[in-house]
Design an enzyme around this catalytic site. Structure first.
Site, PDB file in Angstrom:
ATOM      1  N   SER A  29       0.870  -1.183   0.000  1.00 24.25           N
ATOM      2  CA  SER A  29       0.000   0.000   0.000  1.00 24.25           C
ATOM      3  C   SER A  29       0.904   1.230   0.000  1.00 24.25           C
ATOM      4  O   SER A  29       2.087   1.133   0.347  1.00 24.25           O
ATOM      5  CB  SER A  29      -0.842  -0.022   1.276  1.00 24.25           C
ATOM      6  OG  SER A  29      -1.497   1.199   1.489  1.00 24.25           O
ATOM      7  N   TYR A  31      -1.826  -0.922  10.569  1.00 22.47           N
ATOM      8  CA  TYR A  31      -1.932  -1.224   9.126  1.00 22.47           C
ATOM      9  C   TYR A  31      -0.609  -0.883   8.430  1.00 22.47           C
ATOM     10  O   TYR A  31      -0.066  -1.676   7.657  1.00 22.47           O
ATOM     11  CB  TYR A  31      -3.099  -0.436   8.534  1.00 22.47           C
ATOM     12  CG  TYR A  31      -3.355  -0.741   7.075  1.00 22.47           C
ATOM     13  CD1 TYR A  31      -3.887  -1.967   6.682  1.00 22.47           C
ATOM     14  CD2 TYR A  31      -3.064   0.200   6.081  1.00 22.47           C
ATOM     15  CE1 TYR A  31      -4.128  -2.253   5.342  1.00 22.47           C
ATOM     16  CE2 TYR A  31      -3.309  -0.081   4.745  1.00 22.47           C
ATOM     17  CZ  TYR A  31      -3.831  -1.306   4.383  1.00 22.47           C
ATOM     18  OH  TYR A  31      -4.064  -1.589   3.061  1.00 22.47           O
TER      19      TYR A  31
HETATM   20  P1  NDP Z   1     -11.589  -6.046   0.109  1.00 20.81           P
HETATM   21  O1  NDP Z   1     -12.093  -5.914   1.504  1.00 20.81           O
HETATM   22  O2  NDP Z   1     -12.547  -5.921  -1.011  1.00 20.81           O
HETATM   23  O3  NDP Z   1     -10.815  -7.437  -0.073  1.00 20.81           O
HETATM   24  C1  NDP Z   1     -10.056  -8.017   0.939  1.00 20.81           C
HETATM   25  C2  NDP Z   1      -9.896  -9.496   0.623  1.00 20.81           C
HETATM   26  O4  NDP Z   1      -9.042 -10.100   1.623  1.00 20.81           O
HETATM   27  C3  NDP Z   1     -11.214 -10.251   0.629  1.00 20.81           C
HETATM   28  O5  NDP Z   1     -11.259 -11.130  -0.470  1.00 20.81           O
HETATM   29  C4  NDP Z   1     -11.157 -11.046   1.935  1.00 20.81           C
HETATM   30  O6  NDP Z   1     -11.873 -12.269   1.761  1.00 20.81           O
HETATM   31  C5  NDP Z   1      -9.662 -11.300   2.055  1.00 20.81           C
HETATM   32  N1  NDP Z   1      -9.279 -11.670   3.406  1.00 20.81           N
HETATM   33  C6  NDP Z   1      -9.398 -10.932   4.539  1.00 20.81           C
HETATM   34  N2  NDP Z   1      -9.001 -11.642   5.596  1.00 20.81           N
HETATM   35  C7  NDP Z   1      -8.619 -12.863   5.133  1.00 20.81           C
HETATM   36  C8  NDP Z   1      -8.123 -14.040   5.729  1.00 20.81           C
HETATM   37  N3  NDP Z   1      -7.945 -14.136   7.061  1.00 20.81           N
HETATM   38  N4  NDP Z   1      -7.833 -15.105   4.939  1.00 20.81           N
HETATM   39  C9  NDP Z   1      -8.035 -15.044   3.607  1.00 20.81           C
HETATM   40  N5  NDP Z   1      -8.492 -13.948   2.967  1.00 20.81           N
HETATM   41  C10 NDP Z   1      -8.792 -12.883   3.737  1.00 20.81           C
HETATM   42  O7  NDP Z   1     -10.455  -4.954  -0.009  1.00 20.81           O
HETATM   43  P2  NDP Z   1      -9.327  -4.657  -1.128  1.00 20.81           P
HETATM   44  O8  NDP Z   1      -9.598  -5.373  -2.378  1.00 20.81           O
HETATM   45  O9  NDP Z   1      -9.198  -3.203  -1.160  1.00 20.81           O
HETATM   46  O10 NDP Z   1      -8.045  -5.245  -0.393  1.00 20.81           O
HETATM   47  C11 NDP Z   1      -7.121  -6.112  -1.024  1.00 20.81           C
HETATM   48  C12 NDP Z   1      -5.726  -5.771  -0.557  1.00 20.81           C
HETATM   49  O11 NDP Z   1      -5.387  -4.450  -1.012  1.00 20.81           O
HETATM   50  C13 NDP Z   1      -5.532  -5.744   0.962  1.00 20.81           C
HETATM   51  O12 NDP Z   1      -4.275  -6.328   1.259  1.00 20.81           O
HETATM   52  C14 NDP Z   1      -5.515  -4.246   1.301  1.00 20.81           C
HETATM   53  O13 NDP Z   1      -4.785  -3.995   2.455  1.00 20.81           O
HETATM   54  C15 NDP Z   1      -4.823  -3.702   0.060  1.00 20.81           C
HETATM   55  N6  NDP Z   1      -5.015  -2.287  -0.237  1.00 20.81           N
HETATM   56  C16 NDP Z   1      -6.284  -1.737  -0.354  1.00 20.81           C
HETATM   57  C17 NDP Z   1      -6.434  -0.393  -0.670  1.00 20.81           C
HETATM   58  C18 NDP Z   1      -7.795   0.236  -0.799  1.00 20.81           C
HETATM   59  O14 NDP Z   1      -7.922   1.480  -0.670  1.00 20.81           O
HETATM   60  N7  NDP Z   1      -8.841  -0.493  -1.082  1.00 20.81           N
HETATM   61  C19 NDP Z   1      -5.273   0.477  -0.894  1.00 20.81           C
HETATM   62  C20 NDP Z   1      -4.004  -0.195  -0.770  1.00 20.81           C
HETATM   63  C21 NDP Z   1      -3.887  -1.522  -0.463  1.00 20.81           C
HETATM   64  P3  NDP Z   1     -12.694 -13.062   2.873  1.00 20.81           P
HETATM   65  O15 NDP Z   1     -13.289 -12.078   3.819  1.00 20.81           O
HETATM   66  O16 NDP Z   1     -13.717 -13.801   2.040  1.00 20.81           O
HETATM   67  O17 NDP Z   1     -11.717 -14.000   3.506  1.00 20.81           O
END
Ligand code: NDP
Length: 269
Positions: free
Chosen positions: A144, A157
């Site tokens: 990020s 974070y």
């Molecule tokens: P979402 O919340 O849409 O997606 C997050 C994903 O992570 C989901 O598919 C969730 O699936 C999965 N996840 C969470 N916890 C677990 C776990 N314990 N085991 C397996 N999977 C898990 O958010 P984003 O798409 O935005 O996030 C994706 C990545 O991008 C993250 O690492 C986030 O930190 C990073 N990011 C996001 C930004 C933003 O502004 N959106 C900016 C910069 C980085 P499920 O709950 O089904 O397990």
């Protein structure tokens, strides 16, 4: 020359929504076989059916990246089905954003570290021997802009995402002699479900709508990195100068962040 993605096997964690789900769709459009991994299997299964209806090769596998047995089962089932993993997109993660004293040690602090950092490391460790054996592969880690700039309310974070950046840089230097590419993705705010899980903090004010990228745009940049491997991709365009400013003039960055944000929201607390 661009790397051909047709026929590649791409394992994506955090593929039940946001960047991961969009990346699965875009990789599938390139002719890759995609494996969607996360906890919400129903959502992924529905996406897999949509992809298969369009003629793509796709499967879903449940994983909680904090559970080592889940990770082993995930890798085993991908190798049983597709015999190889060409690209690992380590994307699962979430943020609980608040003043440090408001974060609960177990729910907010330990879990964030367990998913965003330890989970990413464990998934990598489970896939790496297979890539080492083939002397090929590409690991793309989701960090990020918060992995470069520490913002108030992003303390844990940011700690996880700085950790991902350090891990990514070190692993790249370990793995490249073995023919394995390692890349880091560093996006700023984007429109996904991310801010639905951050808790009731004012941290969302750091991400006004005009600064937010679409999830599909970020996913398209991940596909681009898979085609043209590079060390780091920082998104969007304003983020690289902001990182430079923070590193070069930290006192000015402190002043700007204090006056634009911390002063107001600390007083409201
Ligand atoms: P979402 O919340 O849409 O997606 C997050 C994903 O992570 C989901 O598919 C969730 O699936 C999965 N996840 C969470 N916890 C677990 C776990 N314990 N085991 C397996 N999977 C898990 O958010 P984003 O798409 O935005 O996030 C994706 C990545 O991008 C993250 O690492 C986030 O930190 C990073 N990011 C996001 C930004 C933003 O502004 N959106 C900016 C910069 C980085 P499920 O709950 O089904 O397990």
């Amino acid at each position: 020359m661009a790397i051909e993605l047709k026929g590649k096997v791409v394992l994506i964690t955090g593929a039940s929504s946001g960047f991961g789900e969009d990346a699965a769709r875009l990789f599938a459009r390139e002719g890759a076989s995609v494996v969607l991994a996360a906890r919400r299997i129903d959502r992924m299964q529905a996406e897999v059916e949509r992809l298969q209806d369009q003629g793509a090769e796709a499967m879903a596998t449940p994983v909680d990246v904090t559970n080592r047995a889940d990770i082993e089962n995930m890798v085993k089932s991908v190798l049983e089905n597709y015999k190889k993993i060409d690209i690992l997109f380590n994307n699962a993660g979430f943020g609980r954003l608040d003043w440090l004293e408001n974060l609960s040690p177990a729910r907010d602090i330990e879990t964030q570290i367990a998913v965003n950092l330890t989970g990413l490391i464990e998934v990598t460790r489970a896939v790496l021997p297979h890539m080492q054996e083939r002397r090929a592969g590409h690991i793309i880690n989701m960090s990020s802009v918060a992995g470069w700039i520490g913002l108030p309310m992003y303390s844990i974070y940011s700690a996880t995402k700085f950790g991902v950046r350090g891990f990514t840089d070190a692993l790249r230097r370990e793995a490249s002699p073995l023919g394995i590419q390692v890349s880091g993705i560093y996006p700023g705010p984007a429109q996904t479900e991310f801010f639905m899980h951050t808790g009731k903090s004012q941290a969302k004010h750091f991400a006004p709508a005009w600064t937010s990228m679409t999830s599909e745009y970020v996913a398209s940049q991940v596909v681009k990195v898979a085609k043209h491997p590079r060390r780091r991709t920082v998104l969007p365009g304003w983020a690289a100068p902001a990182i430079w400013l923070d590193e070069t003039f930290p006192a000015l960055a402190d002043w700007l962040i204090y006056n634009a944000f911390t002063k107001r929201y600390r007083e409201e607390k």
